[in-house]
Design an enzyme around this catalytic site. Sequence first.
Site, PDB file in Angstrom:
ATOM      1  N   SER A 156       0.683  -1.111  -0.054  1.00 26.59           N
ATOM      2  CA  SER A 156       0.023  -0.085   0.173  1.00 26.59           C
ATOM      3  C   SER A 156       0.777   1.066  -0.074  1.00 26.59           C
ATOM      4  CB  SER A 156      -0.805   0.154   1.140  1.00 26.59           C
ATOM      5  OG  SER A 156      -1.396   1.203   1.406  1.00 26.59           O
ATOM      6  N   TYR A 169      -2.438  -1.604  10.450  1.00 24.24           N
ATOM      7  CA  TYR A 169      -2.276  -1.549   8.754  1.00 24.24           C
ATOM      8  C   TYR A 169      -0.731  -1.067   8.489  1.00 24.24           C
ATOM      9  CZ  TYR A 169      -3.867  -1.224   3.984  1.00 24.24           C
ATOM     10  OH  TYR A 169      -4.225  -1.296   2.695  1.00 24.24           O
TER      11      TYR A 169
HETATM   12  P1  NAD Z   1     -11.335  -6.519  -0.366  1.00 17.32           P
HETATM   13  O1  NAD Z   1     -12.029  -6.295   0.906  1.00 17.32           O
HETATM   14  O2  NAD Z   1     -12.131  -6.026  -1.853  1.00 17.32           O
HETATM   15  O3  NAD Z   1     -10.685  -7.889  -0.807  1.00 17.32           O
HETATM   16  C1  NAD Z   1      -9.901  -8.522   0.542  1.00 17.32           C
HETATM   17  C2  NAD Z   1      -9.705  -9.913   0.032  1.00 17.32           C
HETATM   18  O4  NAD Z   1      -9.068 -10.636   1.127  1.00 17.32           O
HETATM   19  C3  NAD Z   1     -11.198 -10.488  -0.002  1.00 17.32           C
HETATM   20  O5  NAD Z   1     -11.330 -11.473  -1.127  1.00 17.32           O
HETATM   21  C4  NAD Z   1     -11.446 -11.153   1.219  1.00 17.32           C
HETATM   22  O6  NAD Z   1     -12.263 -12.359   1.284  1.00 17.32           O
HETATM   23  C5  NAD Z   1      -9.990 -11.680   1.607  1.00 17.32           C
HETATM   24  N1  NAD Z   1      -9.810 -11.806   3.041  1.00 17.32           N
HETATM   25  C6  NAD Z   1      -9.820 -11.241   4.131  1.00 17.32           C
HETATM   26  N2  NAD Z   1      -9.414 -11.781   4.972  1.00 17.32           N
HETATM   27  C7  NAD Z   1      -9.111 -12.942   4.835  1.00 17.32           C
HETATM   28  C8  NAD Z   1      -8.660 -14.195   5.457  1.00 17.32           C
HETATM   29  N3  NAD Z   1      -8.588 -14.243   6.707  1.00 17.32           N
HETATM   30  N4  NAD Z   1      -8.361 -15.383   4.551  1.00 17.32           N
HETATM   31  C9  NAD Z   1      -8.218 -15.117   3.489  1.00 17.32           C
HETATM   32  N5  NAD Z   1      -8.719 -14.043   2.730  1.00 17.32           N
HETATM   33  C10 NAD Z   1      -9.198 -13.119   3.405  1.00 17.32           C
HETATM   34  O7  NAD Z   1      -9.871  -5.460  -0.479  1.00 17.32           O
HETATM   35  P2  NAD Z   1      -9.152  -4.824  -1.497  1.00 17.32           P
HETATM   36  O8  NAD Z   1      -9.465  -3.316  -1.612  1.00 17.32           O
HETATM   37  O9  NAD Z   1      -9.173  -5.441  -2.781  1.00 17.32           O
HETATM   38  O10 NAD Z   1      -7.552  -5.022  -0.884  1.00 17.32           O
HETATM   39  C11 NAD Z   1      -6.974  -6.085  -1.569  1.00 17.32           C
HETATM   40  C12 NAD Z   1      -5.330  -5.599  -0.776  1.00 17.32           C
HETATM   41  O11 NAD Z   1      -5.024  -4.393  -1.260  1.00 17.32           O
HETATM   42  C13 NAD Z   1      -5.359  -5.710   0.609  1.00 17.32           C
HETATM   43  O12 NAD Z   1      -4.004  -5.995   0.971  1.00 17.32           O
HETATM   44  C14 NAD Z   1      -5.479  -4.045   0.736  1.00 17.32           C
HETATM   45  O13 NAD Z   1      -4.438  -3.829   2.020  1.00 17.32           O
HETATM   46  C15 NAD Z   1      -4.709  -3.577  -0.406  1.00 17.32           C
HETATM   47  N6  NAD Z   1      -4.722  -2.225  -0.956  1.00 17.32           N
HETATM   48  C16 NAD Z   1      -5.862  -1.746  -1.040  1.00 17.32           C
HETATM   49  C17 NAD Z   1      -6.468  -0.235  -1.516  1.00 17.32           C
HETATM   50  C18 NAD Z   1      -7.537   0.052  -1.962  1.00 17.32           C
HETATM   51  O14 NAD Z   1      -7.795   1.127  -2.110  1.00 17.32           O
HETATM   52  N7  NAD Z   1      -8.603  -0.758  -2.184  1.00 17.32           N
HETATM   53  C19 NAD Z   1      -5.307   0.555  -1.527  1.00 17.32           C
HETATM   54  C20 NAD Z   1      -4.010  -0.074  -1.091  1.00 17.32           C
HETATM   55  C21 NAD Z   1      -3.592  -1.476  -0.849  1.00 17.32           C
END
Ligand code: NAD
Length: 274
Positions: A156, A169
């Site tokens: 991130s 985080y």
């Molecule tokens: P999201 O909530 O849409 O997806 C998260 C995924 O992780 C889902 O498939 C969920 O089921 C899974 N998950 C959660 N807990 C779990 C567990 N214990 N075991 C297995 N799977 C599990 O989130 P996203 O926004 O797509 O984020 C994905 C990654 O990207 C994360 O690591 C997040 O920190 C990072 N990220 C997201 C953003 C953003 O703006 N969306 C920005 C920077 C980083």
Amino acid sequence: MNIALIQPATGTARVLDGKVAVITGSTSGIGLGIAHSFASAGASVVINGFGKPEEINDTVEGLQRETGSKAVYSAADMTKPDEIAAMVTLALETFGRLDILVNNAGIQHVSPIDQFPVEKWDAVLAINLSSAFHTIRLALPAMRRQGGGRIINIASAHALVASPFKAAYVAAKHGIVGLTKVVALETAEQNITCNAICPGYVSTPLVEAQIDDQARSHGIPREQVIRDVLLAQQPNKRFATVEEIGAFATFLASDAAASITGAALPIDGGWTAH
Ligand code: NAD
């Protein structure tokens, strides 16, 4: 995500043809976008994450139909090392190899540090950081046997800079950049690369829901929430898309990226240029 935007590449060789990828947390958001990009580039994929069984079935079937690649689902909980081991075994037993590992599963909790619930700290660290230690230690022997591999950790902008109230985080995401560098050094002569992608705000269903919630609670229009609240730190004032993250991850997973390793690579519209 708009799946219709992701066209399956047909005809000529696709850059990930014959490769096998495990993508944690790929039942939604960024992970699902990466799985689509990989499958469209010819990779067989292991999908992982939580969700309603019928929706997960639809996702896996839709992905196979649209891309012509194979997909299987692992329900492994990233807080449980034995289930993580079962996910890696599933990949190897189903497809006979493991070329690409994407550590993407992640959760967030927002609270001042002196009020941060201990169980939330433990959960964020387990899912956002320790799960990657487990997947990497379990995947590396297969990658070494095969003569190469690619590890991509979805970090991130918060792996590079901090914001208040996100202690767990930010600590976990900074930690995964450290882990990325160590793995890159330990595998540098083995045709294995390990990199971190550091997104700013990405348009996902969760972020979409936040826009509407914040617009309601602040009593301001959606456009103002996006510009002045969510994207206050992001100079280009637009969300990255899951397709953009998927395309970059596909490049990192391809042969063309063989010399990129140990890097923390922002896709953040200039956030960390501040
Ligand atoms: P999201 O909530 O849409 O997806 C998260 C995924 O992780 C889902 O498939 C969920 O089921 C899974 N998950 C959660 N807990 C779990 C567990 N214990 N075991 C297995 N799977 C599990 O989130 P996203 O926004 O797509 O984020 C994905 C990654 O990207 C994360 O690591 C997040 O920190 C990072 N990220 C997201 C953003 C953003 O703006 N969306 C920005 C920077 C980083």
